[in-house]
Design a protein around this motif. Structure first.
Motif, PDB file in Angstrom:
ATOM      1  N   GLN A  47      -2.324  -7.024 -14.554  1.00 60.48           N
ATOM      2  CA  GLN A  47      -2.270  -8.245 -13.753  1.00 60.48           C
ATOM      3  C   GLN A  47      -1.026  -8.259 -12.870  1.00 60.48           C
ATOM      4  N   GLU A  48       0.107  -7.899 -13.445  1.00 59.84           N
ATOM      5  CA  GLU A  48       1.348  -7.797 -12.682  1.00 59.84           C
ATOM      6  C   GLU A  48       1.758  -6.336 -12.632  1.00 59.84           C
ATOM      7  N   ALA A  49       1.813  -5.772 -11.420  1.00 57.30           N
ATOM      8  CA  ALA A  49       2.172  -4.360 -11.275  1.00 57.30           C
ATOM      9  C   ALA A  49       3.584  -4.144 -11.819  1.00 57.30           C
ATOM     10  N   LEU A  50       3.718  -3.169 -12.711  1.00 61.72           N
ATOM     11  CA  LEU A  50       5.007  -2.887 -13.346  1.00 61.72           C
ATOM     12  C   LEU A  50       5.719  -1.803 -12.542  1.00 61.72           C
ATOM     13  N   LEU A  51       6.680  -2.209 -11.736  1.00 64.98           N
ATOM     14  CA  LEU A  51       7.374  -1.277 -10.860  1.00 64.98           C
ATOM     15  C   LEU A  51       8.824  -1.101 -11.303  1.00 64.98           C
ATOM     16  N   PHE A  52       9.321   0.139 -11.158  1.00 61.77           N
ATOM     17  CA  PHE A  52      10.711   0.440 -11.459  1.00 61.77           C
ATOM     18  C   PHE A  52      11.582   0.100 -10.250  1.00 61.77           C
ATOM     19  N   ASN A  53      12.834  -0.175 -10.507  1.00 60.66           N
ATOM     20  CA  ASN A  53      13.791  -0.454  -9.435  1.00 60.66           C
ATOM     21  C   ASN A  53      14.188   0.863  -8.776  1.00 60.66           C
ATOM     22  N   ASP A  54      13.235   1.428  -8.034  1.00 58.65           N
ATOM     23  CA  ASP A  54      13.414   2.725  -7.394  1.00 58.65           C
ATOM     24  C   ASP A  54      12.615   2.718  -6.096  1.00 58.65           C
ATOM     25  N   THR A  55      12.320   3.898  -5.573  1.00 60.54           N
ATOM     26  CA  THR A  55      11.604   3.976  -4.298  1.00 60.54           C
ATOM     27  C   THR A  55      10.104   3.814  -4.490  1.00 60.54           C
ATOM     28  N   ILE A  56       9.416   3.554  -3.383  1.00 63.53           N
ATOM     29  CA  ILE A  56       7.951   3.482  -3.415  1.00 63.53           C
ATOM     30  C   ILE A  56       7.372   4.822  -3.849  1.00 63.53           C
ATOM     31  N   ALA A  57       7.938   5.917  -3.330  1.00 67.48           N
ATOM     32  CA  ALA A  57       7.450   7.258  -3.691  1.00 67.48           C
ATOM     33  C   ALA A  57       7.580   7.492  -5.190  1.00 67.48           C
ATOM     34  N   GLU A 106       2.862  15.252  -0.779  1.00 70.47           N
ATOM     35  CA  GLU A 106       1.548  15.220  -0.125  1.00 70.47           C
ATOM     36  C   GLU A 106       0.538  14.493  -1.006  1.00 70.47           C
ATOM     37  N   GLU A 107       0.594  14.722  -2.322  1.00 69.31           N
ATOM     38  CA  GLU A 107      -0.332  14.056  -3.247  1.00 69.31           C
ATOM     39  C   GLU A 107      -0.033  12.551  -3.333  1.00 69.31           C
ATOM     40  N   ILE A 108       1.247  12.187  -3.284  1.00 70.82           N
ATOM     41  CA  ILE A 108       1.639  10.775  -3.309  1.00 70.82           C
ATOM     42  C   ILE A 108       1.117  10.058  -2.064  1.00 70.82           C
ATOM     43  N   VAL A 109       1.274  10.702  -0.905  1.00 68.16           N
ATOM     44  CA  VAL A 109       0.795  10.115   0.351  1.00 68.16           C
ATOM     45  C   VAL A 109      -0.727   9.978   0.319  1.00 68.16           C
ATOM     46  N   ALA A 110      -1.427  11.011  -0.202  1.00 66.18           N
ATOM     47  CA  ALA A 110      -2.891  10.966  -0.282  1.00 66.18           C
ATOM     48  C   ALA A 110      -3.346   9.807  -1.167  1.00 66.18           C
ATOM     49  N   ALA A 111      -2.640   9.581  -2.283  1.00 64.75           N
ATOM     50  CA  ALA A 111      -2.985   8.467  -3.174  1.00 64.75           C
ATOM     51  C   ALA A 111      -2.746   7.124  -2.479  1.00 64.75           C
ATOM     52  N   ALA A 112      -1.660   7.042  -1.711  1.00 61.90           N
ATOM     53  CA  ALA A 112      -1.366   5.807  -0.976  1.00 61.90           C
ATOM     54  C   ALA A 112      -2.441   5.530   0.073  1.00 61.90           C
ATOM     55  N   GLU A 148      -0.425   2.794   5.530  1.00 63.80           N
ATOM     56  CA  GLU A 148      -0.008   2.238   6.833  1.00 63.80           C
ATOM     57  C   GLU A 148       1.138   1.234   6.656  1.00 63.80           C
ATOM     58  N   LEU A 149       1.063   0.432   5.609  1.00 64.77           N
ATOM     59  CA  LEU A 149       2.140  -0.510   5.338  1.00 64.77           C
ATOM     60  C   LEU A 149       3.441   0.238   5.049  1.00 64.77           C
ATOM     61  N   ILE A 150       3.359   1.244   4.192  1.00 63.10           N
ATOM     62  CA  ILE A 150       4.555   2.010   3.822  1.00 63.10           C
ATOM     63  C   ILE A 150       5.133   2.710   5.051  1.00 63.10           C
ATOM     64  N   ASP A 151       4.260   3.262   5.854  1.00 65.13           N
ATOM     65  CA  ASP A 151       4.698   4.012   7.035  1.00 65.13           C
ATOM     66  C   ASP A 151       5.379   3.109   8.069  1.00 65.13           C
ATOM     67  N   SER A 152       5.086   1.809   8.011  1.00 63.69           N
ATOM     68  CA  SER A 152       5.691   0.876   8.970  1.00 63.69           C
ATOM     69  C   SER A 152       7.090   0.436   8.542  1.00 63.69           C
ATOM     70  N   LEU A 153       7.479   0.724   7.294  1.00 64.87           N
ATOM     71  CA  LEU A 153       8.790   0.324   6.793  1.00 64.87           C
ATOM     72  C   LEU A 153       9.875   1.253   7.336  1.00 64.87           C
ATOM     73  N   PRO A 154      11.090   0.769   7.525  1.00 66.50           N
ATOM     74  CA  PRO A 154      12.155   1.611   8.090  1.00 66.50           C
ATOM     75  C   PRO A 154      12.421   2.885   7.282  1.00 66.50           C
ATOM     76  N   HIS A 155      12.391   2.760   5.962  1.00 63.77           N
ATOM     77  CA  HIS A 155      12.666   3.925   5.111  1.00 63.77           C
ATOM     78  C   HIS A 155      11.390   4.531   4.522  1.00 63.77           C
ATOM     79  N   LYS A 156      10.255   4.038   4.954  1.00 60.65           N
ATOM     80  CA  LYS A 156       8.948   4.569   4.554  1.00 60.65           C
ATOM     81  C   LYS A 156       8.855   4.713   3.031  1.00 60.65           C
ATOM     82  N   TYR A 157       8.543   5.909   2.553  1.00 62.41           N
ATOM     83  CA  TYR A 157       8.324   6.094   1.113  1.00 62.41           C
ATOM     84  C   TYR A 157       9.628   6.040   0.308  1.00 62.41           C
ATOM     85  N   GLU A 158      10.772   6.078   0.980  1.00 63.17           N
ATOM     86  CA  GLU A 158      12.060   5.988   0.296  1.00 63.17           C
ATOM     87  C   GLU A 158      12.560   4.546   0.210  1.00 63.17           C
ATOM     88  N   THR A 159      11.717   3.594   0.559  1.00 63.16           N
ATOM     89  CA  THR A 159      12.081   2.171   0.486  1.00 63.16           C
ATOM     90  C   THR A 159      12.265   1.749  -0.976  1.00 63.16           C
TER      91      THR A 159
END
Length: 600
Positions: free
Chosen positions: A429-439, A452-458, A465-476
């Motif tokens: 119900q609530e996505a459990l995310l670590f205090n780290d990057t999106i990648a 490449e596999e991470i991007v394919a899953a995204a 597209e949302l991630i790619d629009s962020l300033p730091h992209k997958y390193e956000t």
């Protein structure tokens, strides 16, 4: 059993546990002890050399030449004691650091091995200080404790042996009595002070626990403008902690003053006796200096011995919680060597499952259902009906109280839990995310996944597209618990993580219930794609998300009261049909409100 005997038994267990880890470095321990003995021999020899120098120089009429050898030897002995002490510390440093690192790792791994019931009850704010104090206590016991206690006893023994051999037995008697009184006083008062130290530790853990809990619930504090109330709660604990710390310091004052008084009386008695012997010509001035040096050499270590014993006792108290934590047994004590789960078809079977979190409050009563290979079974019902418990039991976070759960005819109690959880993907119900990057958070779905596999899953989760629009992209950075992202964005990342894992079985535990209607419809499309050709258990609140399920189970108070397809359940006109009508009216009202808002 008394508190004292329980405490003593606890101390012995701590020492035994420590030895099990430290014994792997026997060679380094013996080398360090060898340097320790050499250092103490050098220290004990210094006053002997000083006595010879004083005696030689106090008779100028007999001096033929300056005793250069004695003077250089005196300097070398002082240097040797320092050198051997440093070599001792260098030899032992790897033992200390490795042991502390091992305990930290063991504690970390053990916490992850403990069951969901333990983590549901634990307070993270109080747990972390216990671990921190415990590892610091271990470092002290191995470092300062071991290499002050042992050499001090060795030094005292050597000095008493020399004085017994060379001088009046009265010196030995005075030193022996001083030593016994000092040790008895230190043991008794340190034992009493341990009670105060435990209270200080307990209140400190409570304060840290409240601090962490309050900060985690920062939003709730702001919602109810309860900053003053939180400050008052924290102040109450800190006032008690301050009072306990003052009481502890008062006990420490009595201990210190008492120890110093005992040492002062011992030194005074020895020096008065030595002065008398010098006046009667039974001893030389060099002998007086030697005895003075030895008395100081005994009394300083004796004071250090009291300090080390006191600190070692505190370290044992601090380490108690850590060792209690390490002795905590996992709720599910899995037998070693269990085979891995082999998923061939992906059939899941709940057979007459009974379960209770607490014996007095049963949750599930004889639950039976089958999820066919590649099929989807949805479970709906009110809060407290037991539907989310089904997911926790399938993941084997808890053990069933009766009946069984099997996957492809394999009872999940007969396979290792790691292979079971590897085969199941979860979108909670609530996505459990670590205090780290999106990648990092997407890649957490499978260790060693490439970018490449991470991007394919995204992309598959329609979040690229949302991630790619962020300033730091997958390193956000997503922030603590993903607070930098919206609910829909977090859910898409959770879906991408499940896609990357590519499991044969899926659990959707109210995966869209925290989202608004528009976000829910958008996310539902990704969930439907993810569940294609996968055996799926859906725990649902919104009935519109489960209309295509192979079978829908309606639960109430831990029992299945209705089951069937969406159409069949509507035809029956029972609980499911009433709930469907209620939610449809709510959806219609939401659409009207949205249209009116748009007109404004």
């Amino acid at each position: 059993m008394s508190d004292a005997s329980t405490e003593k038994g606890g101390d012995i267990n701590v020492v035994k546990d420590l030895w099990r880890v430290v014994s792997a470095f026997r060679g380094r321990i013996f080398l360090a002890l060898f340097f320790l003995i050499l250092a103490k021999l050098a220290v004990v020899s210094v006053p002997l050399a000083l006595k010879r120098i004083v005696d030689e120089l106090s008779r100028p009429e007999h001096i033929v030449a300056l005793p250069v050898v004695l003077l250089i030897g005196y300097a070398l002995l002082r240097f040797a004691s320092t050198l051997f002490n440093e070599l001792r510390d260098l030899s032992f440093s790897r033992v200390t650091q490795h042991t502390v690192a091992t305990y930290a790792l063991n504690t970390f791994s053990h916490l992850h091995a403990l069951g969901a019931r333990f983590h549901a009850k634990r307070r993270i704010g109080g747990l972390l200080p216990d671990i921190d104090r415990g590892t610091n206590g271990i470092a002290f016991l191995l470092g300062v404790g071991l290499f002050t206690l042992v050499p001090t006893l060795l030094e005292i023994g050597m000095v008493i042996a020399i004085m017994t051999a060379r001088y009046s037995d009265w010196f030995t008697v005075i030193l022996g009595v001083t030593f016994l009184i000092y040790c008895g006083f230190t043991l008794i008062f340190t034992q009493r002070r341990s009670i105060f130290q435990r209270r200080v530790n307990r209140l400190d853990s409570n304060a840290k626990s409240l601090l962490a809990d309050s900060l985690i619930n920062y939003d709730a504090v702001k919602y109810f403008t309860n900053e003053r109330g939180e400050a008052q709660r924290f102040q109450h604990i800190m006032d008690n902690w301050a009072e306990a710390a003052v009481t502890n310091q008062r006990a420490l004052f009595i201990l210190h003053v008492g120890q110093s008084a005992i040492i002062a009386m011992g030194v005074a008695s020895v020096m008065l006796l030595a002065g008398k012997f010098v006046l009667t010509r039974e001893m030389t001035v060099g002998d007086l200096i030697l005895i003075n040096a030895y008395v100081i050499q005994i009394c300083l270590p004796l004071n250090a011995l009291g300090f080390v014993y006191r600190e070692a006792k505190d370290a044992l108290v601090n380490a108690e919680k850590l060792f209690q934590l390490l002795r905590e047994k996992p709720e599910i004590d899995e037998a070693p060597g269990l085979p891995s789960l082999k998923v061939t078809r992906g059939e899941v079977l709940f057979d007459n499952v009974v379960f209770a979190y607490e014996a007095a409050r049963p949750i599930l009563h004889g639950i039976s259902f089958r999820i066919p290979p590649g099929g989807t079974v949805a479970v709906v019902g009110g809060s407290g009906s037991g539907k989310s418990t089904l997911a926790r039991l399938l993941l084997r976070f808890y053990e069933v109280g009766g009946g069984s759960i099997s996957i492809d005819d394999q009872d999940i109690r007969g396979v290792n839990s790691s292979s079971l959880r590897l085969a199941i993907g979860v979108v909670p119900q609530e996505a459990l995310l670590f205090n780290d990057t999106i990648a990092f958070n997407i890649g957490y779905g499978r260790n060693g996944a490439t970018m490449e596999e991470i991007v394919a899953a995204a992309k598959a989760a329609h979040v690229h597209e949302l991630i790619d629009s962020l300033p730091h992209k997958y390193e956000t950075q997503v922030g603590e618990r993903g607070v930098m992202l919206s609910g829909g964005e977090k859910q898409r990342i959770a879906i991408a993580r499940a896609i990357l894992k590519n499991p044969p079985l899926l659990i959707f535990d109210e995966a869209t219930s925290a989202l608004d209607t528009a976000s829910e419809q958008a996310i539902q499309h990704e969930l439907d794609q993810l569940s294609e050709n996968r055996t799926t258990l859906v725990i649902a609140h919104r009935l519109s998300t489960v209309v295509d399920a192979t079978e829908i189970l309606v639960m109430e108070r831990g029992r299945i009261i209705e089951r069937g397809s969406h159409a069949k359940l509507l035809q029956q006109g029972g609980a499911y049909a009433r709930l469907w009508q209620l939610q449809q009216r709510e959806d219609d009202q939401q659409r009207i409100d949205h249209a009116l808002h748009s007109m404004d």
